[in-house]
Design an enzyme around this catalytic site. Structure first.
Site, mmCIF file in Angstrom:
data_model
loop_
_atom_site.group_PDB
_atom_site.id
_atom_site.type_symbol
_atom_site.label_atom_id
_atom_site.label_comp_id
_atom_site.label_asym_id
_atom_site.label_seq_id
_atom_site.Cartn_x
_atom_site.Cartn_y
_atom_site.Cartn_z
ATOM 1 N N ALA A 1 0.848 -1.184 0.000
ATOM 2 C CA ALA A 1 0.000 0.000 0.000
ATOM 3 C C ALA A 1 0.887 1.238 0.000
ATOM 4 O O ALA A 1 2.082 1.169 0.300
ATOM 5 C CB ALA A 1 -0.914 -0.003 1.223
ATOM 6 N N GLY B 1 0.059 -5.030 0.842
ATOM 7 C CA GLY B 1 -1.142 -4.931 0.027
ATOM 8 C C GLY B 1 -0.999 -5.599 -1.323
ATOM 9 O O GLY B 1 -1.982 -6.078 -1.896
ATOM 10 N N GLU C 1 -1.681 -9.175 -0.729
ATOM 11 C CA GLU C 1 -3.110 -9.300 -0.466
ATOM 12 C C GLU C 1 -3.926 -9.173 -1.742
ATOM 13 O O GLU C 1 -4.900 -9.907 -1.955
ATOM 14 C CB GLU C 1 -3.532 -8.239 0.555
ATOM 15 C CG GLU C 1 -2.980 -8.514 1.949
ATOM 16 C CD GLU C 1 -3.191 -7.353 2.900
ATOM 17 O OE1 GLU C 1 -3.582 -7.604 4.047
ATOM 18 O OE2 GLU C 1 -2.951 -6.190 2.499
ATOM 19 N N GLU D 1 3.963 -5.803 7.224
ATOM 20 C CA GLU D 1 3.309 -4.743 7.992
ATOM 21 C C GLU D 1 3.810 -4.655 9.431
ATOM 22 O O GLU D 1 3.833 -3.578 10.025
ATOM 23 C CB GLU D 1 1.787 -4.956 8.000
ATOM 24 C CG GLU D 1 1.097 -4.741 6.665
ATOM 25 C CD GLU D 1 1.063 -5.972 5.789
ATOM 26 O OE1 GLU D 1 0.383 -5.949 4.758
ATOM 27 O OE2 GLU D 1 1.744 -6.985 6.138
#
Length: 287
Positions: free
Chosen positions: A95, A138, A141, A161
Protein backbone atom coordinates in the site's frame (compact mmCIF):
# COMPACT_ATOMS: atom_id res chain seq x y z
CA UNK A 1 -32.50 4.31 -35.29
CA UNK A 2 -33.32 3.70 -38.96
CA UNK A 3 -31.12 6.62 -39.92
CA UNK A 4 -28.20 5.14 -37.96
CA UNK A 5 -28.75 1.77 -39.62
CA UNK A 6 -28.69 3.41 -43.03
CA UNK A 7 -25.43 5.16 -42.26
CA UNK A 8 -23.85 1.91 -41.10
CA UNK A 9 -25.08 0.14 -44.20
CA UNK A 10 -27.09 -2.65 -42.60
CA UNK A 11 -29.05 -3.68 -39.55
CA UNK A 12 -26.44 -6.31 -38.76
CA UNK A 13 -23.81 -3.59 -38.48
CA UNK A 14 -26.06 -1.69 -36.11
CA UNK A 15 -26.62 -4.80 -34.02
CA UNK A 16 -22.87 -5.37 -33.83
CA UNK A 17 -22.35 -1.78 -32.69
CA UNK A 18 -25.02 -2.05 -30.00
CA UNK A 19 -23.72 -5.40 -28.74
CA UNK A 20 -20.27 -3.94 -28.37
CA UNK A 21 -21.20 -0.49 -27.10
CA UNK A 22 -19.81 -1.31 -23.66
CA UNK A 23 -16.40 -2.22 -25.07
CA UNK A 24 -15.35 1.31 -25.97
CA UNK A 25 -14.23 1.88 -22.37
CA UNK A 26 -11.21 -0.41 -23.03
CA UNK A 27 -9.44 2.64 -24.42
CA UNK A 28 -10.43 4.70 -21.37
CA UNK A 29 -7.57 6.77 -20.05
CA UNK A 30 -6.48 6.03 -16.49
CA UNK A 31 -3.73 7.68 -14.48
CA UNK A 32 -2.50 4.72 -12.44
CA UNK A 33 -3.41 1.64 -14.50
CA UNK A 34 -3.50 0.51 -18.12
CA UNK A 35 -6.32 -1.62 -19.49
CA UNK A 36 -6.75 -3.43 -22.78
CA UNK A 37 -8.44 -6.40 -24.44
CA UNK A 38 -6.06 -9.21 -25.42
CA UNK A 39 -6.03 -12.94 -26.11
CA UNK A 40 -6.46 -15.20 -29.11
CA UNK A 41 -10.18 -14.45 -29.26
CA UNK A 42 -10.00 -10.93 -27.83
CA UNK A 43 -11.92 -12.01 -24.75
CA UNK A 44 -9.27 -11.55 -22.03
CA UNK A 45 -8.94 -8.22 -20.22
CA UNK A 46 -5.42 -7.21 -19.18
CA UNK A 47 -5.03 -4.64 -16.40
CA UNK A 48 -1.50 -3.38 -15.72
CA UNK A 49 -0.73 -1.49 -12.51
CA UNK A 50 1.19 1.58 -13.63
CA UNK A 51 3.00 3.52 -10.90
CA UNK A 52 6.57 2.48 -11.80
CA UNK A 53 8.34 5.15 -9.72
CA UNK A 54 6.47 3.97 -6.61
CA UNK A 55 6.91 0.25 -7.43
CA UNK A 56 3.15 0.17 -8.08
CA UNK A 57 2.31 1.14 -4.50
CA UNK A 58 -1.44 0.76 -4.09
CA UNK A 59 -2.73 4.28 -3.57
CA UNK A 60 -6.40 5.12 -3.10
CA UNK A 61 -6.47 6.50 -6.64
CA UNK A 62 -5.01 3.32 -8.13
CA UNK A 63 -7.45 1.09 -6.27
CA UNK A 64 -10.42 3.23 -7.35
CA UNK A 65 -9.30 2.98 -10.97
CA UNK A 66 -8.80 -0.77 -10.63
CA UNK A 67 -12.26 -1.12 -9.12
CA UNK A 68 -13.74 0.91 -11.98
CA UNK A 69 -12.00 -1.16 -14.66
CA UNK A 70 -13.09 -4.41 -13.04
CA UNK A 71 -16.69 -3.26 -12.91
CA UNK A 72 -16.59 -2.35 -16.59
CA UNK A 73 -15.03 -5.68 -17.59
CA UNK A 74 -17.43 -7.61 -15.37
CA UNK A 75 -20.34 -6.07 -17.29
CA UNK A 76 -18.77 -6.80 -20.67
CA UNK A 77 -20.29 -10.05 -21.94
CA UNK A 78 -17.37 -10.50 -24.34
CA UNK A 79 -14.78 -10.69 -21.54
CA UNK A 80 -14.26 -14.23 -20.23
CA UNK A 81 -11.33 -13.67 -17.86
CA UNK A 82 -9.22 -10.87 -16.41
CA UNK A 83 -5.44 -10.70 -15.86
CA UNK A 84 -3.92 -8.24 -13.37
CA UNK A 85 -0.18 -7.63 -13.54
CA UNK A 86 2.48 -5.02 -12.75
CA UNK A 87 6.04 -4.63 -14.00
CA UNK A 88 8.92 -7.11 -13.97
CA UNK A 89 10.33 -5.24 -10.96
CA UNK A 90 7.15 -5.12 -8.89
CA UNK A 91 3.62 -6.43 -9.05
CA UNK A 92 2.90 -4.08 -6.14
CA UNK A 93 5.35 -3.35 -3.35
CA UNK A 94 2.50 -2.67 -0.91
CA UNK A 95 0.00 0.00 0.00
CA UNK A 96 1.07 3.63 -0.37
CA UNK A 97 2.64 4.25 3.06
CA UNK A 98 3.14 7.99 2.51
CA UNK A 99 -0.57 8.32 1.78
CA UNK A 100 -1.51 6.08 4.70
CA UNK A 101 0.81 7.53 7.36
CA UNK A 102 -1.38 10.50 8.45
CA UNK A 103 -4.47 8.28 8.92
CA UNK A 104 -6.15 8.03 12.30
CA UNK A 105 -8.57 5.44 13.65
CA UNK A 106 -11.43 7.90 13.21
CA UNK A 107 -10.49 8.59 9.59
CA UNK A 108 -10.21 4.87 8.82
CA UNK A 109 -13.71 4.25 10.20
CA UNK A 110 -15.45 7.34 8.82
CA UNK A 111 -13.88 7.02 5.34
CA UNK A 112 -14.32 3.23 5.23
CA UNK A 113 -10.60 2.82 4.46
CA UNK A 114 -9.80 -0.04 2.02
CA UNK A 115 -13.42 -0.18 0.82
CA UNK A 116 -12.34 0.08 -2.82
CA UNK A 117 -10.21 -3.04 -2.43
CA UNK A 118 -13.21 -5.37 -2.16
CA UNK A 119 -14.14 -5.30 -5.86
CA UNK A 120 -11.28 -7.66 -6.73
CA UNK A 121 -12.52 -10.42 -4.44
CA UNK A 122 -16.19 -9.86 -5.34
CA UNK A 123 -15.80 -9.92 -9.12
CA UNK A 124 -17.82 -12.76 -10.63
CA UNK A 125 -15.41 -13.36 -13.49
CA UNK A 126 -12.15 -15.28 -12.94
CA UNK A 127 -9.14 -13.06 -12.22
CA UNK A 128 -5.55 -14.19 -12.75
CA UNK A 129 -2.72 -12.41 -10.96
CA UNK A 130 0.52 -12.39 -12.98
CA UNK A 131 3.12 -11.55 -10.34
CA UNK A 132 6.64 -10.45 -11.21
CA UNK A 133 8.99 -8.89 -8.68
CA UNK A 134 7.68 -7.75 -5.31
CA UNK A 135 4.19 -8.60 -4.06
CA UNK A 136 4.42 -7.28 -0.52
CA UNK A 137 1.81 -6.22 2.00
CA UNK A 138 -1.14 -4.93 0.03
CA UNK A 139 0.45 -6.32 -3.12
CA UNK A 140 0.44 -9.84 -1.70
CA UNK A 141 -3.11 -9.30 -0.47
CA UNK A 142 -4.21 -8.08 -3.89
CA UNK A 143 -2.72 -11.19 -5.52
CA UNK A 144 -4.54 -13.42 -3.02
CA UNK A 145 -7.84 -11.71 -3.81
CA UNK A 146 -7.46 -13.04 -7.34
CA UNK A 147 -8.55 -16.56 -8.22
CA UNK A 148 -5.28 -17.88 -9.64
CA UNK A 149 -1.71 -16.66 -9.13
CA UNK A 150 1.01 -17.19 -11.73
CA UNK A 151 4.47 -15.94 -10.71
CA UNK A 152 7.72 -15.04 -12.38
CA UNK A 153 10.82 -16.86 -11.18
CA UNK A 154 12.10 -13.80 -9.30
CA UNK A 155 8.83 -12.91 -7.59
CA UNK A 156 8.84 -12.27 -3.83
CA UNK A 157 5.79 -12.50 -1.55
CA UNK A 158 5.48 -11.12 1.96
CA UNK A 159 3.42 -9.38 4.64
CA UNK A 160 5.89 -6.89 6.17
CA UNK A 161 3.31 -4.74 7.99
CA UNK A 162 4.68 -5.82 11.39
CA UNK A 163 7.83 -3.76 10.73
CA UNK A 164 5.64 -0.66 10.29
CA UNK A 165 3.89 -1.09 13.60
CA UNK A 166 0.67 -2.47 12.13
CA UNK A 167 -0.83 -5.68 10.76
CA UNK A 168 -2.24 -6.78 7.40
CA UNK A 169 -5.53 -5.01 6.75
CA UNK A 170 -6.80 -6.33 3.42
CA UNK A 171 -6.97 -10.04 4.17
CA UNK A 172 -3.31 -10.95 4.59
CA UNK A 173 -3.65 -12.69 7.94
CA UNK A 174 -6.85 -14.46 6.85
CA UNK A 175 -6.33 -15.56 3.25
CA UNK A 176 -2.66 -16.45 3.76
CA UNK A 177 -3.54 -18.72 6.69
CA UNK A 178 -6.23 -20.50 4.69
CA UNK A 179 -3.92 -20.98 1.72
CA UNK A 180 -0.56 -21.98 3.24
CA UNK A 181 -1.50 -22.97 6.80
CA UNK A 182 -1.18 -21.39 10.22
CA UNK A 183 2.51 -22.01 10.93
CA UNK A 184 3.90 -20.56 7.70
CA UNK A 185 1.40 -17.68 7.67
CA UNK A 186 2.23 -16.87 11.29
CA UNK A 187 5.94 -16.86 10.51
CA UNK A 188 5.48 -14.51 7.55
CA UNK A 189 3.16 -12.12 9.40
CA UNK A 190 5.19 -11.98 12.64
CA UNK A 191 8.62 -11.61 11.02
CA UNK A 192 7.80 -9.75 7.81
CA UNK A 193 10.09 -12.16 5.96
CA UNK A 194 9.56 -12.69 2.24
CA UNK A 195 9.24 -16.01 0.43
CA UNK A 196 10.39 -16.77 -3.11
CA UNK A 197 8.19 -17.75 -6.03
CA UNK A 198 9.42 -21.31 -5.66
CA UNK A 199 8.47 -21.41 -1.96
CA UNK A 200 5.13 -19.86 -2.81
CA UNK A 201 4.47 -22.58 -5.38
CA UNK A 202 5.45 -25.34 -2.95
CA UNK A 203 3.13 -23.94 -0.30
CA UNK A 204 0.16 -23.64 -2.66
CA UNK A 205 0.09 -19.85 -2.81
CA UNK A 206 1.11 -19.88 -6.49
CA UNK A 207 -0.15 -22.23 -9.22
CA UNK A 208 2.83 -22.08 -11.58
CA UNK A 209 6.18 -20.29 -11.97
CA UNK A 210 7.54 -18.99 -15.29
CA UNK A 211 10.49 -16.97 -16.59
CA UNK A 212 9.65 -13.28 -16.00
CA UNK A 213 9.46 -12.44 -19.69
CA UNK A 214 6.95 -15.27 -20.31
CA UNK A 215 4.69 -14.64 -17.33
CA UNK A 216 2.04 -12.32 -18.75
CA UNK A 217 1.88 -14.35 -21.96
CA UNK A 218 1.20 -17.52 -19.96
CA UNK A 219 -1.42 -15.77 -17.84
CA UNK A 220 -3.21 -14.62 -20.99
CA UNK A 221 -3.06 -18.18 -22.35
CA UNK A 222 -4.73 -19.35 -19.17
CA UNK A 223 -7.43 -16.72 -19.70
CA UNK A 224 -7.80 -17.94 -23.28
CA UNK A 225 -8.30 -21.50 -22.05
CA UNK A 226 -10.92 -20.45 -19.51
CA UNK A 227 -12.62 -18.48 -22.29
CA UNK A 228 -13.19 -21.61 -24.37
CA UNK A 229 -15.77 -22.75 -21.83
CA UNK A 230 -19.20 -21.39 -21.00
CA UNK A 231 -18.76 -18.09 -19.17
CA UNK A 232 -21.96 -18.83 -17.29
CA UNK A 233 -20.75 -22.19 -16.01
CA UNK A 234 -17.29 -20.78 -15.25
CA UNK A 235 -18.84 -18.21 -12.92
CA UNK A 236 -20.96 -20.87 -11.23
CA UNK A 237 -17.85 -23.05 -10.75
CA UNK A 238 -15.86 -20.12 -9.33
CA UNK A 239 -18.59 -19.52 -6.77
CA UNK A 240 -18.55 -23.19 -5.79
CA UNK A 241 -14.77 -23.25 -5.27
CA UNK A 242 -14.89 -20.03 -3.24
CA UNK A 243 -17.53 -21.53 -0.95
CA UNK A 244 -14.93 -24.07 0.20
CA UNK A 245 -13.10 -21.24 2.02
CA UNK A 246 -16.21 -19.76 3.59
CA UNK A 247 -18.28 -22.74 4.80
CA UNK A 248 -17.97 -26.08 6.55
CA UNK A 249 -17.31 -29.14 4.41
CA UNK A 250 -20.91 -30.33 4.61
CA UNK A 251 -22.28 -26.89 3.76
CA UNK A 252 -19.88 -26.69 0.85
CA UNK A 253 -20.85 -30.11 -0.43
CA UNK A 254 -24.53 -29.20 -0.28
CA UNK A 255 -23.88 -25.90 -2.07
CA UNK A 256 -21.82 -27.64 -4.76
CA UNK A 257 -24.51 -30.25 -5.36
CA UNK A 258 -27.23 -27.64 -5.75
CA UNK A 259 -25.06 -25.62 -8.14
CA UNK A 260 -24.39 -28.81 -10.09
CA UNK A 261 -28.14 -29.42 -10.26
CA UNK A 262 -28.65 -25.82 -11.38
CA UNK A 263 -26.43 -26.31 -14.43
CA UNK A 264 -29.07 -28.70 -15.78
CA UNK A 265 -31.36 -25.72 -16.31
CA UNK A 266 -28.85 -24.12 -18.74
CA UNK A 267 -28.56 -24.47 -22.49
CA UNK A 268 -24.78 -24.71 -22.17
CA UNK A 269 -24.95 -27.83 -20.00
CA UNK A 270 -27.17 -29.49 -22.59
CA UNK A 271 -24.92 -28.35 -25.43
CA UNK A 272 -21.75 -29.50 -23.66
CA UNK A 273 -23.00 -33.00 -23.00
CA UNK A 274 -24.65 -33.30 -26.42
CA UNK A 275 -21.41 -32.23 -28.12
CA UNK A 276 -19.50 -34.82 -26.10
CA UNK A 277 -21.91 -37.60 -27.11
CA UNK A 278 -21.82 -36.49 -30.73
CA UNK A 279 -18.02 -36.18 -30.64
CA UNK A 280 -17.88 -32.55 -31.79
CA UNK A 281 -16.72 -29.25 -30.27
CA UNK A 282 -19.28 -27.55 -28.06
CA UNK A 283 -20.78 -24.23 -29.13
CA UNK A 284 -21.51 -22.42 -25.86
CA UNK A 285 -23.81 -19.40 -25.84
CA UNK A 286 -23.56 -18.50 -22.13
CA UNK A 287 -27.20 -19.36 -21.57
Amino acid sequence: MATIAKILGSRSSLRLLLNNRNRFYSSKSYEFIKSEIVGAKSNVALITLNRPKALNALSNGLMKELSDALEQYENDKNVAAIVITGSEKAFAAGADIKEMQPNTYEKCIMNNFLHDWTKVSHCQKPIIAAVNGYALGGGCELAMMCDIIYAGEKAKFGQPEIALGTIPGAGGSQRLTRIIGKSKAMEMCLTGNMISAQEAEQSGLVSKVFPPEKLVEEAIKLGDKIGTHSNLIVQICKEAVNSAYETTLQQGLNFERRQFHATFSTKDRKEGMTAFVEKRPANFTNE
